[in-house]
Design a protein around this motif. Sequence first.
Motif, PDB file in Angstrom:
ATOM      1  N   GLY A 139       0.830  -1.202   0.000  1.00  0.00           N
ATOM      2  CA  GLY A 139       0.000   0.000   0.000  1.00  0.00           C
ATOM      3  C   GLY A 139       0.861   1.245   0.000  1.00  0.00           C
ATOM      4  O   GLY A 139       2.093   1.169  -0.059  1.00  0.00           O
ATOM      5  N   VAL A 140       0.177   2.385   0.074  1.00  0.00           N
ATOM      6  CA  VAL A 140       0.879   3.667   0.052  1.00  0.00           C
ATOM      7  C   VAL A 140       0.991   4.182   1.481  1.00  0.00           C
ATOM      8  O   VAL A 140      -0.001   4.210   2.212  1.00  0.00           O
ATOM      9  CB  VAL A 140       0.101   4.677  -0.831  1.00  0.00           C
ATOM     10  N   GLY A 141       2.207   4.579   1.864  1.00  0.00           N
ATOM     11  CA  GLY A 141       2.400   5.077   3.224  1.00  0.00           C
ATOM     12  C   GLY A 141       2.591   6.586   3.245  1.00  0.00           C
ATOM     13  O   GLY A 141       3.050   7.174   2.269  1.00  0.00           O
ATOM     14  N   ARG A 142       2.184   7.188   4.361  1.00  0.00           N
ATOM     15  CA  ARG A 142       2.498   8.613   4.578  1.00  0.00           C
ATOM     16  C   ARG A 142       2.630   8.844   6.079  1.00  0.00           C
ATOM     17  O   ARG A 142       2.070   8.078   6.886  1.00  0.00           O
ATOM     18  CB  ARG A 142       1.442   9.531   3.964  1.00  0.00           C
ATOM     19  N   LEU A 143       3.371   9.886   6.416  1.00  0.00           N
ATOM     20  CA  LEU A 143       3.539  10.204   7.835  1.00  0.00           C
ATOM     21  C   LEU A 143       2.336  10.987   8.338  1.00  0.00           C
ATOM     22  O   LEU A 143       1.806  11.852   7.631  1.00  0.00           O
ATOM     23  CB  LEU A 143       4.792  11.056   8.026  1.00  0.00           C
ATOM     24  N   ASP A 144       1.934  10.675   9.557  1.00  0.00           N
ATOM     25  CA  ASP A 144       0.926  11.492  10.235  1.00  0.00           C
ATOM     26  C   ASP A 144       1.614  11.973  11.512  1.00  0.00           C
ATOM     27  O   ASP A 144       1.465  11.369  12.573  1.00  0.00           O
ATOM     28  CB  ASP A 144      -0.299  10.608  10.531  1.00  0.00           C
ATOM     29  N   GLY A 145       2.459  12.996  11.349  1.00  0.00           N
ATOM     30  CA  GLY A 145       3.349  13.395  12.450  1.00  0.00           C
ATOM     31  C   GLY A 145       4.581  12.511  12.407  1.00  0.00           C
ATOM     32  O   GLY A 145       4.665  11.572  11.603  1.00  0.00           O
ATOM     33  N   PRO A 146       5.551  12.782  13.322  1.00  0.00           N
ATOM     34  CA  PRO A 146       6.808  12.037  13.263  1.00  0.00           C
ATOM     35  C   PRO A 146       6.733  10.619  13.811  1.00  0.00           C
ATOM     36  O   PRO A 146       7.653   9.838  13.621  1.00  0.00           O
ATOM     37  CB  PRO A 146       7.754  12.893  14.112  1.00  0.00           C
ATOM     38  N   VAL A 150       0.524   6.216   8.219  1.00  0.00           N
ATOM     39  CA  VAL A 150      -0.780   5.714   7.777  1.00  0.00           C
ATOM     40  C   VAL A 150      -0.570   4.982   6.461  1.00  0.00           C
ATOM     41  O   VAL A 150      -0.015   5.539   5.509  1.00  0.00           O
ATOM     42  CB  VAL A 150      -1.788   6.880   7.594  1.00  0.00           C
ATOM     43  N   ALA A 151      -0.992   3.731   6.419  1.00  0.00           N
ATOM     44  CA  ALA A 151      -0.879   2.933   5.197  1.00  0.00           C
ATOM     45  C   ALA A 151      -2.249   2.806   4.552  1.00  0.00           C
ATOM     46  O   ALA A 151      -3.221   2.456   5.230  1.00  0.00           O
ATOM     47  CB  ALA A 151      -0.338   1.550   5.530  1.00  0.00           C
ATOM     48  N   THR A 152      -2.322   3.124   3.254  1.00  0.00           N
ATOM     49  CA  THR A 152      -3.587   2.969   2.534  1.00  0.00           C
ATOM     50  C   THR A 152      -3.435   1.820   1.548  1.00  0.00           C
ATOM     51  O   THR A 152      -2.570   1.869   0.665  1.00  0.00           O
ATOM     52  CB  THR A 152      -3.949   4.272   1.770  1.00  0.00           C
ATOM     53  N   THR A 153      -4.236   0.802   1.692  1.00  0.00           N
ATOM     54  CA  THR A 153      -4.111  -0.377   0.823  1.00  0.00           C
ATOM     55  C   THR A 153      -4.932  -0.173  -0.452  1.00  0.00           C
ATOM     56  O   THR A 153      -5.696   0.794  -0.566  1.00  0.00           O
ATOM     57  CB  THR A 153      -4.567  -1.652   1.563  1.00  0.00           C
ATOM     58  N   ALA A 154      -4.782  -1.114  -1.419  1.00  0.00           N
ATOM     59  CA  ALA A 154      -5.399  -0.958  -2.740  1.00  0.00           C
ATOM     60  C   ALA A 154      -6.915  -0.793  -2.643  1.00  0.00           C
ATOM     61  O   ALA A 154      -7.524  -0.086  -3.450  1.00  0.00           O
ATOM     62  CB  ALA A 154      -5.049  -2.169  -3.597  1.00  0.00           C
ATOM     63  N   ASP A 155      -7.554  -1.429  -1.641  1.00  0.00           N
ATOM     64  CA  ASP A 155      -9.020  -1.310  -1.519  1.00  0.00           C
ATOM     65  C   ASP A 155      -9.451  -0.048  -0.772  1.00  0.00           C
ATOM     66  O   ASP A 155     -10.615   0.138  -0.438  1.00  0.00           O
ATOM     67  CB  ASP A 155      -9.591  -2.559  -0.824  1.00  0.00           C
ATOM     68  N   GLY A 156      -8.482   0.830  -0.488  1.00  0.00           N
ATOM     69  CA  GLY A 156      -8.805   2.113   0.138  1.00  0.00           C
ATOM     70  C   GLY A 156      -8.806   2.069   1.661  1.00  0.00           C
ATOM     71  O   GLY A 156      -9.001   3.094   2.316  1.00  0.00           O
ATOM     72  N   ALA A 157      -8.592   0.885   2.237  1.00  0.00           N
ATOM     73  CA  ALA A 157      -8.589   0.782   3.701  1.00  0.00           C
ATOM     74  C   ALA A 157      -7.347   1.456   4.277  1.00  0.00           C
ATOM     75  O   ALA A 157      -6.277   1.419   3.670  1.00  0.00           O
ATOM     76  CB  ALA A 157      -8.625  -0.690   4.110  1.00  0.00           C
ATOM     77  N   GLU A 158      -7.518   2.065   5.444  1.00  0.00           N
ATOM     78  CA  GLU A 158      -6.387   2.751   6.086  1.00  0.00           C
ATOM     79  C   GLU A 158      -5.989   2.016   7.348  1.00  0.00           C
ATOM     80  O   GLU A 158      -6.839   1.552   8.106  1.00  0.00           O
ATOM     81  CB  GLU A 158      -6.760   4.184   6.442  1.00  0.00           C
TER      82      GLU A 158
END
Length: 495
Positions: A139-146, A150-158
């Motif tokens: 999935g796609v990862g992004r930082l939510d603060g240091p 948050v990982a978002t998988t192909a089906d949109g789940a977080e």
Amino acid sequence: MTRVSEETGGNQPTSARTPQWGTVMRVVVIGAGLGGYEAALVAAQLGAEVTVVDRDGPGGSAVLTDCVPSKTLIATAEAITDFRESGELGIRIGEAMPEVGGIRADLGKLNERVKGLVRAQSADIAQKLSREGIRLVPGVGRLDGPDRVVATTADGAEEVLPADVVLVATGAQPRVLPDARPDGERILTWEQVYDLRELPERLVVVGSGVTGAEFASAYHALGSDVVLVSSRDRVLPSEDADAATVIEDVFTRRGMTVLGRSRAAGVERRGDGVVVTLTDGRVVEGSHCLLAVGSVPNTEGLGLEEAGVRLDKSGFVEVDRVSRTTARGVYAAGDCTGVLMLASVAAMQGRIAMWHSLGDAVAPLDLHTVSATVFTDPEIATVGWSQTEIDEGGANAVTVKLPLAGNARAKMQGVRDGFVKVFCRPGTGIVVGGVVVAPRASELIHPLALAVTHRLTVDQLANAFTVYPSLSGSLAEAARRLHRRGASPDAPRTV
Ligand SMILES: Cc1cc2nc3c(=O)[nH]c(=O)nc-3n(C[C@H](O)[C@H](O)[C@H](O)COP(=O)(O)OP(=O)(O)OC[C@H]3O[C@@H](n4cnc5c(N)ncnc54)[C@H](O)[C@@H]3O)c2cc1C
């Protein structure tokens, strides 16, 4: 390229968030390329609970689109060149193939081989991660603060992943020009060439840095007519100038067209071909165009700046020599830092980040010990200080250059192009760098890398036995020539 900021780390604590006795550190890695997965393996070895979030698959660009596929393609190119140039060694190809120059690659079959190897290598890495108890989240990862990813998988789940240590290892992607949009069919990035079924009749390669030169060399050997568009005076402008001259001479002697001081303004598709327009108005026509004009970091939309991670003006993550960013507990490794875009450096930055954050012994990254290769034919391998740094006074060194033409093994193998260079400190004779231009130079650079890393002297290098006859004999010979010069601070600087 070197973007190691002392300042970044200066404000940082000695390690990430100091581990408490008995607590298991949670490490979250974004990106499973060399920088990410090597770090994950170290973190697991040090007892951390490790999660890796990755968008494209284990191995990242190095395995899926860059090193592994390009070097597999180049392996076939090398075999063809050996075959094509075998006449001199007394080989007759026979009636069925009277014209050796007519050998061409079956690109469809070659690309199937490439993709098979890529899949296998990526699967090996996935297995290795799982064996070490590392959790892989596609999935796609992004930082939510240091301290949260948050990982978002192909089906949109977080999924929210709390972290004591975060490693950002998201790599880079091919840069595209505003007036040269890749279409995946005729105008291609280096990631798209493996879908070709037929060899390009006339390939225009835009960009003569490492990637452009490697592909130009390979496709020319595979049987394409190649035009290399270089914006500078010579190809490989960032490499050792003598080495680049050898490569350009070999390219032109073999029939490649090298257009120096020619900058592409745009590329457009016209019918079954492409037209590359240069900034001076000239046009170059071809069947296909490969764009090799650098990379941009994958750092957008990752929540980095919001988490306190400073980016430079080109979007690369600023790191210090132990891979710390400006945010406490957040480290970064690999191409997204722009420090030195090599798989080996990405892996080392990742390992260093984990050793540092998890409290193990660590030595900061030293770019002057990195060995690197340009996989043209012949190859250029380098380590340590460069000739340019020495010539410009950045390093005090004595240099020697030996052409391979005088080496017995080279003569036997029909190798005419290439040389070895060794650089050492005047006075102590400590080896500080070197260059090898030869077939398989990537394998020959290791003795010099050992010498540079372990501060061996030219005498120590020269006194180790080499096989006779061998190309590595030239390395020992070069070191021998530096014996007196290295020992005397007043001796001439070039032997
Ligand atoms: C054509 C070519 C050939 C090369 N050959 C060599 C070579 O022979 N030797 C060498 O040393 N170097 C080589 N390089 C350089 C090498 O490929 C890179 O230095 C190396 O891949 C960098 O590794 P990395 O881990 O930083 O990034 P990558 O390998 O790019 O890995 C990054 C990973 O992060 C993932 N990702 C990105 N954003 C996100 C996100 N938001 N969420 C989740 N995942 C994300 C990507 O999908 C990818 O899997 C070559 C480069 C090119 C272009």
